[in-house]
Design a protein around this motif. Structure first.
Motif, PDB file in Angstrom:
ATOM      1  N   MET A 129       0.834  -1.202   0.000  1.00  0.00           N
ATOM      2  CA  MET A 129       0.000   0.000   0.000  1.00  0.00           C
ATOM      3  C   MET A 129       0.875   1.261   0.000  1.00  0.00           C
ATOM      4  SD  MET A 129      -3.098  -1.181  -0.080  1.00  0.00           S
ATOM      5  CE  MET A 129      -2.344  -2.454  -1.116  1.00  0.00           C
ATOM      6  N   SER A 130       1.963   1.223   0.764  1.00  0.00           N
ATOM      7  CA  SER A 130       2.863   2.376   0.826  1.00  0.00           C
ATOM      8  C   SER A 130       3.488   2.648  -0.538  1.00  0.00           C
ATOM      9  CB  SER A 130       3.966   2.126   1.863  1.00  0.00           C
ATOM     10  OG  SER A 130       3.413   2.008   3.160  1.00  0.00           O
ATOM     11  N   LYS A 131       3.877   1.605  -1.244  1.00  0.00           N
ATOM     12  CA  LYS A 131       4.465   1.782  -2.579  1.00  0.00           C
ATOM     13  C   LYS A 131       3.441   2.355  -3.546  1.00  0.00           C
ATOM     14  CE  LYS A 131       8.048  -1.765  -2.292  1.00  0.00           C
ATOM     15  NZ  LYS A 131       8.543  -3.075  -2.825  1.00  0.00           N
ATOM     16  N   LYS A 132       2.204   1.921  -3.409  1.00  0.00           N
ATOM     17  CA  LYS A 132       1.132   2.423  -4.261  1.00  0.00           C
ATOM     18  C   LYS A 132       0.936   3.922  -4.057  1.00  0.00           C
ATOM     19  CE  LYS A 132      -2.655   1.829  -6.863  1.00  0.00           C
ATOM     20  NZ  LYS A 132      -2.619   1.311  -8.244  1.00  0.00           N
ATOM     21  N   ILE A 133       0.878   4.335  -2.798  1.00  0.00           N
ATOM     22  CA  ILE A 133       0.641   5.744  -2.474  1.00  0.00           C
ATOM     23  C   ILE A 133       1.857   6.601  -2.850  1.00  0.00           C
ATOM     24  CG2 ILE A 133       0.097   7.380  -0.637  1.00  0.00           C
ATOM     25  CD1 ILE A 133      -1.106   4.920   0.904  1.00  0.00           C
ATOM     26  N   GLY A 134       3.048   6.147  -2.454  1.00  0.00           N
ATOM     27  CA  GLY A 134       4.255   6.901  -2.771  1.00  0.00           C
ATOM     28  C   GLY A 134       4.454   7.036  -4.268  1.00  0.00           C
ATOM     29  N   GLY A 135       4.189   5.971  -4.999  1.00  0.00           N
ATOM     30  CA  GLY A 135       4.328   6.008  -6.450  1.00  0.00           C
ATOM     31  C   GLY A 135       3.379   7.009  -7.085  1.00  0.00           C
ATOM     32  N   PHE A 136       2.163   7.071  -6.561  1.00  0.00           N
ATOM     33  CA  PHE A 136       1.159   8.006  -7.088  1.00  0.00           C
ATOM     34  C   PHE A 136       1.654   9.447  -6.966  1.00  0.00           C
ATOM     35  CE2 PHE A 136      -2.405  10.885  -6.208  1.00  0.00           C
ATOM     36  CZ  PHE A 136      -3.205  10.694  -7.322  1.00  0.00           C
ATOM     37  N   HIS A 144       6.650  16.361  -1.785  1.00  0.00           N
ATOM     38  CA  HIS A 144       6.334  16.737  -0.401  1.00  0.00           C
ATOM     39  C   HIS A 144       5.132  15.943   0.119  1.00  0.00           C
ATOM     40  CE1 HIS A 144       3.690  19.190  -2.861  1.00  0.00           C
ATOM     41  NE2 HIS A 144       2.992  19.549  -1.799  1.00  0.00           N
ATOM     42  N   LEU A 145       4.204  15.584  -0.778  1.00  0.00           N
ATOM     43  CA  LEU A 145       3.076  14.757  -0.354  1.00  0.00           C
ATOM     44  C   LEU A 145       3.507  13.304  -0.166  1.00  0.00           C
ATOM     45  CD1 LEU A 145       0.126  16.168  -2.502  1.00  0.00           C
ATOM     46  CD2 LEU A 145       0.732  16.681  -0.131  1.00  0.00           C
ATOM     47  N   ALA A 146       4.488  12.869  -0.966  1.00  0.00           N
ATOM     48  CA  ALA A 146       5.042  11.524  -0.772  1.00  0.00           C
ATOM     49  C   ALA A 146       5.718  11.438   0.590  1.00  0.00           C
ATOM     50  CB  ALA A 146       6.042  11.193  -1.884  1.00  0.00           C
ATOM     51  N   LEU A 147       6.403  12.525   0.988  1.00  0.00           N
ATOM     52  CA  LEU A 147       7.039  12.568   2.311  1.00  0.00           C
ATOM     53  C   LEU A 147       5.980  12.561   3.407  1.00  0.00           C
ATOM     54  CD1 LEU A 147       9.311  12.975   4.355  1.00  0.00           C
ATOM     55  CD2 LEU A 147       9.221  15.433   3.845  1.00  0.00           C
ATOM     56  N   ALA A 148       4.919  13.354   3.227  1.00  0.00           N
ATOM     57  CA  ALA A 148       3.849  13.383   4.224  1.00  0.00           C
ATOM     58  C   ALA A 148       3.265  11.993   4.414  1.00  0.00           C
ATOM     59  CB  ALA A 148       2.762  14.365   3.796  1.00  0.00           C
ATOM     60  N   ASP A 149       3.181  11.234   3.326  1.00  0.00           N
ATOM     61  CA  ASP A 149       2.641   9.883   3.461  1.00  0.00           C
ATOM     62  C   ASP A 149       3.621   8.962   4.180  1.00  0.00           C
ATOM     63  OD1 ASP A 149       0.484   7.905   2.795  1.00  0.00           O
ATOM     64  OD2 ASP A 149       2.242   6.917   1.927  1.00  0.00           O
ATOM     65  N   LYS A 150       4.908   9.199   4.023  1.00  0.00           N
ATOM     66  CA  LYS A 150       5.871   8.395   4.790  1.00  0.00           C
ATOM     67  C   LYS A 150       5.644   8.596   6.287  1.00  0.00           C
ATOM     68  CE  LYS A 150       9.566   8.440   1.303  1.00  0.00           C
ATOM     69  NZ  LYS A 150      10.924   8.932   0.968  1.00  0.00           N
ATOM     70  N   LEU A 151       5.324   9.839   6.655  1.00  0.00           N
ATOM     71  CA  LEU A 151       5.050  10.118   8.065  1.00  0.00           C
ATOM     72  C   LEU A 151       3.752   9.445   8.504  1.00  0.00           C
ATOM     73  CD1 LEU A 151       6.075  13.889   8.280  1.00  0.00           C
ATOM     74  CD2 LEU A 151       7.449  11.863   8.760  1.00  0.00           C
ATOM     75  N   ASN A 152       2.759   9.424   7.606  1.00  0.00           N
ATOM     76  CA  ASN A 152       1.527   8.687   7.909  1.00  0.00           C
ATOM     77  C   ASN A 152       1.826   7.197   8.074  1.00  0.00           C
ATOM     78  OD1 ASN A 152      -0.193  10.893   7.847  1.00  0.00           O
ATOM     79  ND2 ASN A 152      -0.555  10.716   5.645  1.00  0.00           N
ATOM     80  N   ASP A 153       2.747   6.702   7.264  1.00  0.00           N
ATOM     81  CA  ASP A 153       3.132   5.299   7.344  1.00  0.00           C
ATOM     82  C   ASP A 153       3.788   5.005   8.697  1.00  0.00           C
ATOM     83  OD1 ASP A 153       3.577   2.674   6.693  1.00  0.00           O
ATOM     84  OD2 ASP A 153       4.926   3.064   5.017  1.00  0.00           O
ATOM     85  N   VAL A 154       4.667   5.912   9.132  1.00  0.00           N
ATOM     86  CA  VAL A 154       5.292   5.755  10.451  1.00  0.00           C
ATOM     87  C   VAL A 154       4.218   5.705  11.535  1.00  0.00           C
ATOM     88  CG1 VAL A 154       6.798   6.795  12.172  1.00  0.00           C
ATOM     89  CG2 VAL A 154       7.449   6.867   9.775  1.00  0.00           C
ATOM     90  N   SER A 155       3.257   6.619  11.457  1.00  0.00           N
ATOM     91  CA  SER A 155       2.178   6.649  12.450  1.00  0.00           C
ATOM     92  C   SER A 155       1.370   5.359  12.442  1.00  0.00           C
ATOM     93  CB  SER A 155       1.243   7.836  12.179  1.00  0.00           C
ATOM     94  OG  SER A 155       1.898   9.048  12.426  1.00  0.00           O
ATOM     95  N   THR A 187       4.106  19.690   7.397  1.00  0.00           N
ATOM     96  CA  THR A 187       4.841  18.429   7.404  1.00  0.00           C
ATOM     97  C   THR A 187       5.871  18.424   8.524  1.00  0.00           C
ATOM     98  OG1 THR A 187       4.553  18.112   5.022  1.00  0.00           O
ATOM     99  CG2 THR A 187       6.370  16.920   6.061  1.00  0.00           C
ATOM    100  N   GLU A 188       6.555  19.543   8.720  1.00  0.00           N
ATOM    101  CA  GLU A 188       7.547  19.633   9.794  1.00  0.00           C
ATOM    102  C   GLU A 188       6.878  19.531  11.159  1.00  0.00           C
ATOM    103  OE1 GLU A 188      11.256  22.459  11.300  1.00  0.00           O
ATOM    104  OE2 GLU A 188       9.675  23.321  10.053  1.00  0.00           O
ATOM    105  N   GLU A 189       5.741  20.184  11.318  1.00  0.00           N
ATOM    106  CA  GLU A 189       5.012  20.115  12.582  1.00  0.00           C
ATOM    107  C   GLU A 189       4.604  18.679  12.891  1.00  0.00           C
ATOM    108  OE1 GLU A 189       1.726  22.852  12.476  1.00  0.00           O
ATOM    109  OE2 GLU A 189       2.948  24.349  11.463  1.00  0.00           O
ATOM    110  N   TYR A 190       4.069  18.019  11.902  1.00  0.00           N
ATOM    111  CA  TYR A 190       3.631  16.631  12.071  1.00  0.00           C
ATOM    112  C   TYR A 190       4.829  15.739  12.401  1.00  0.00           C
ATOM    113  CZ  TYR A 190       1.170  12.251  10.915  1.00  0.00           C
ATOM    114  OH  TYR A 190       0.613  11.002  10.947  1.00  0.00           O
ATOM    115  N   TYR A 191       5.927  15.980  11.702  1.00  0.00           N
ATOM    116  CA  TYR A 191       7.147  15.196  11.947  1.00  0.00           C
ATOM    117  C   TYR A 191       7.609  15.336  13.399  1.00  0.00           C
ATOM    118  CZ  TYR A 191      12.073  13.868  11.868  1.00  0.00           C
ATOM    119  OH  TYR A 191      13.278  13.291  12.156  1.00  0.00           O
ATOM    120  N   LEU A 192       7.680  16.557  13.876  1.00  0.00           N
ATOM    121  CA  LEU A 192       8.141  16.789  15.254  1.00  0.00           C
ATOM    122  C   LEU A 192       7.195  16.152  16.266  1.00  0.00           C
ATOM    123  CD1 LEU A 192       9.242  20.508  14.900  1.00  0.00           C
ATOM    124  CD2 LEU A 192      10.750  18.552  15.302  1.00  0.00           C
TER     125      LEU A 192
END
Length: 410
Positions: A129-136, A144-155, A187-192
């Motif tokens: 699923m992560s590859k599908k979203i990141g690829g999109f 920057h949205l691919a990065l935001a999804d990586k953070l969602n993946d971490v969560s 994205t930075e706020e969410y990351y922190l």
């Protein structure tokens, strides 16, 4: 939705006939074949149709069903923060997987599926699923949205309790966050915020540093979505370490925030208006005062009429009632009505929240102990301790192990 059906739907929405859309470029019969998916248009024809309809080629060629996707996302089961919608996902999404739209809304459905796979301990499927979203997002240049999804993946790893892997991944993402934060400072706020959550388990200094940096950023950007939560965690930490000055300092910040924003969702976390951050749940110094505070809290929260608070109150009212019974000395009532599943929820929870739920459930072994049933109390405590065995060493377990000392004292 197929290409043909999307063309047909777009044509009808604009009140166009087959002849209107076909024009001089193609025949009415050919257009009918295309709309019924019996023929594929050439790129030249597709370009003509999209221009005539006033939509992009990307819109026409996207796979899935956008309306179905939106309907799935709007379902109320995703508003319940206490119950995992596994049955709904299995019956309504996995059975119609091909209907997921190849759009941003569709990526939200894939995020739901990723959480489902984390919850079911199916890492390979979650990674797909992560590859599908990141690829999109990467395909469209939206890094920057691919990065935001990586953070969602971490969560999402909260659901599988992979805290260490998640924390290490966050550290690895720090440079990427620094590079792309200019495109979206949220994205930075969410990351922190999520880094501070995971750091609690492994590096308390990193937890403090990330929290402080997040609060500075909140003031700079005038966005306070995480403000009350992070100040509460810092206040609780310093209160448990015995640093009264810092405990009061961060608690005061929570008070001021809630006075400024009384309709915030964080109001459900406010113990009392004078002391919003509660330090102890079982080993309180003044039981009568604590009962009064709890009763005041229940009355205050019950008056807030919104969906989130209603669900919160429904889930927590049982816990409040048991705590009041315990602090009034009604130990037999606690023993008779205790239900462990009301505390040990399967949903993703911040490690501190998991610890707090374990502490609150300790009213049960403490009631057994108070009734002189010491062996039963010890067995019950051991069962609760097992639910936080992976995080039992974090500092926020202080009250939990103070309770253990009482129950197991020879």
């Amino acid at each position: 939705m197929t290409l043909g059906k999307r063309i047909k739907e777009s044509r009808k929405k604009q009140g166009m006939t087959l002849v209107d859309l076909a024009g001089d470029h193609i025949t009415k019969g050919m257009l009918s074949l295309i709309e019924n998916d019996k023929s594929k248009p050439s790129m030249e024809t597709l370009d003509y149709i999209s221009e005539k309809l006033g939509v992009s080629i990307g819109y026409l060629t996207q796979s899935g069903d956008e309306e179905w996707t939106k309907k799935i996302l709007d379902n109320e089961v995703f508003m319940d923060m206490f119950n995992f919608p596994g049955d709904f996902i299995e019956k309504n999404i996995l059975t119609d997987f091909e209907k997921i739209a190849d759009s941003q809304k569709g990526m939200e459905v894939y995020q739901i599926l990723r959480i489902y796979y984390r919850y079911r301990r199916m890492p390979a499927e979650a990674e797909a699923m992560s590859k599908k979203i990141g690829g999109f997002y990467n395909e469209k240049g939206l890094n920057h949205l691919a990065l935001a999804d990586k953070l969602n993946d971490v969560s999402s790893m909260l659901y599988s309790k992979e805290y260490y892997s998640a924390y290490q991944w966050l550290i690895d993402l720090e440079e990427e966050v620094e590079t792309l934060k200019e495109y979206d400072s949220r994205t930075e706020e969410y990351y922190l915020y999520i880094r501070s959550l995971f750091a609690v388990n492994f590096d308390i200094e990193d937890f403090i540093q990330c929290a402080e940096k997040l609060m500075d950023l909140s003031f700079k950007k005038e966005r306070f979505g995480y403000y009350a939560s992070i100040n509460s965690d810092l206040s609780r930490y310093y209160g448990l370490t015995g640093d009264v000055e810092k405990y009061e300092y961060y608690q005061e910040r929570v008070k001021k925030y809630l006075e400024f924003n009384p309709h915030s969702n964080s109001v459900t976390e406010m113990y009392t208006p004078e002391q919003p951050v509660q330090l102890y749940y079982v080993l309180v110094d003044e039981p009568k005062k604590h009962v009064s505070n709890l009763e005041g809290y229940i009355k205050r929260v019950s008056l807030i009429n919104d969906q989130r608070t209603t669900v919160f109150f429904r889930e927590y009212s049982y816990i409040f009632d048991l705590e009041i019974a315990y602090h009034k000395g009604y130990y037999q009532k606690v023993v008779d009505t205790y239900e462990p599943k009301r505390y040990h929820r399967p949903l993703a929870q911040h490690p501190i929240d998991r610890v707090l739920m374990a502490i609150r459930s300790a009213v049960y072994p403490m009631s057994l102990f108070s009734l002189g049933r010491k062996e039963e109390a010890r067995a019950a405590f051991n069962e609760i301790e097992e639910t936080i065995s992976d995080i039992k060493d974090i500092f926020f377990t202080k009250e939990f192990y103070m309770i253990k000392d009482i129950i197991f004292k020879k």
